[in-house]
Scaffold this active site. Sequence first.
Site, mmCIF file in Angstrom:
data_model
loop_
_atom_site.group_PDB
_atom_site.id
_atom_site.type_symbol
_atom_site.label_atom_id
_atom_site.label_comp_id
_atom_site.label_asym_id
_atom_site.label_seq_id
_atom_site.Cartn_x
_atom_site.Cartn_y
_atom_site.Cartn_z
ATOM 1 N N ASN A 66 42.133 93.116 52.986
ATOM 2 C CA ASN A 66 42.018 91.844 52.270
ATOM 3 C C ASN A 66 41.577 90.734 53.222
ATOM 4 O OD1 ASN A 66 44.677 92.230 53.331
ATOM 5 N ND2 ASN A 66 45.512 90.635 52.024
ATOM 6 N N GLU A 86 41.415 86.637 53.236
ATOM 7 C CA GLU A 86 41.817 85.404 52.550
ATOM 8 C C GLU A 86 40.956 84.229 53.016
ATOM 9 O OE1 GLU A 86 46.105 85.161 52.986
ATOM 10 O OE2 GLU A 86 46.353 86.823 51.558
ATOM 11 N N GLU A 124 40.689 96.509 48.252
ATOM 12 C CA GLU A 124 40.001 97.541 47.459
ATOM 13 C C GLU A 124 38.553 97.151 47.206
ATOM 14 O OE1 GLU A 124 42.911 96.139 46.917
ATOM 15 O OE2 GLU A 124 44.244 97.387 45.714
HETATM 16 N N1 THU Z 1 45.778 92.074 47.540
HETATM 17 C C1 THU Z 1 44.965 93.136 47.816
HETATM 18 O O1 THU Z 1 44.232 93.131 48.806
HETATM 19 N N2 THU Z 1 44.978 94.190 46.969
HETATM 20 C C2 THU Z 1 45.819 94.310 45.888
HETATM 21 O O2 THU Z 1 45.742 95.295 45.175
HETATM 22 C C3 THU Z 1 46.793 93.252 45.608
HETATM 23 C C4 THU Z 1 46.634 91.992 46.379
HETATM 24 C C5 THU Z 1 45.782 90.939 48.474
HETATM 25 C C6 THU Z 1 45.152 89.674 47.982
HETATM 26 C C7 THU Z 1 45.863 88.631 48.819
HETATM 27 O O3 THU Z 1 45.197 88.497 50.056
HETATM 28 C C8 THU Z 1 47.235 89.216 49.082
HETATM 29 O O4 THU Z 1 47.114 90.610 48.799
HETATM 30 C C9 THU Z 1 48.337 88.620 48.251
HETATM 31 O O5 THU Z 1 48.020 88.629 46.906
#
Ligand code: THU
Length: 136
Positions: free
Chosen positions: A47, A49, A60
């Site tokens: 992820n 941000e 994903e």
């Molecule tokens: N997040 C993911 O990367 N995948 C998921 O399936 C759920 C949420 C991330 C997005 C954000 O950076 C952090 O988790 C908190 O929501």
Amino acid sequence: MQKPQVTDEELARMAIGAMEKAYAPYSNFHVGAAVATEDGAIFTGANVENASYGLTICAERVAIFTAVSQGHIRITRVAVAASNLEEVFPCGACRQVLNEFGPEMNVITIARGQMAASYSLSELLPRSFGPADLQK
Ligand code: THU
């Protein structure tokens, strides 16, 4: 070129490794994903941000878009690891994106550092909307 498929456990380990590259200074929730393609290639993602929170992208989708942008549009499995060490499932937006590139795929979850379970995407996203609906 066809490569031998890695096991679900190996794909899970790659998702755990990918989590290390998460950029998550706001949520501090680190996620890693690894996708396997029909031809045996593996792509990982974490992820990412942003200070403008809504621009955040999930692990994903980073993994899938990396695969697709390198010409691999048929995805057969995805493994997802998260830093809370619990079983985490792809969010709704990611399920929709997964469906585009592999409605038959399996979603491998991870808990406490190892593979927890394997689900079919259709189980997690029943009655989905996909490319075929646009042809009707
Ligand atoms: N997040 C993911 O990367 N995948 C998921 O399936 C759920 C949420 C991330 C997005 C954000 O950076 C952090 O988790 C908190 O929501």
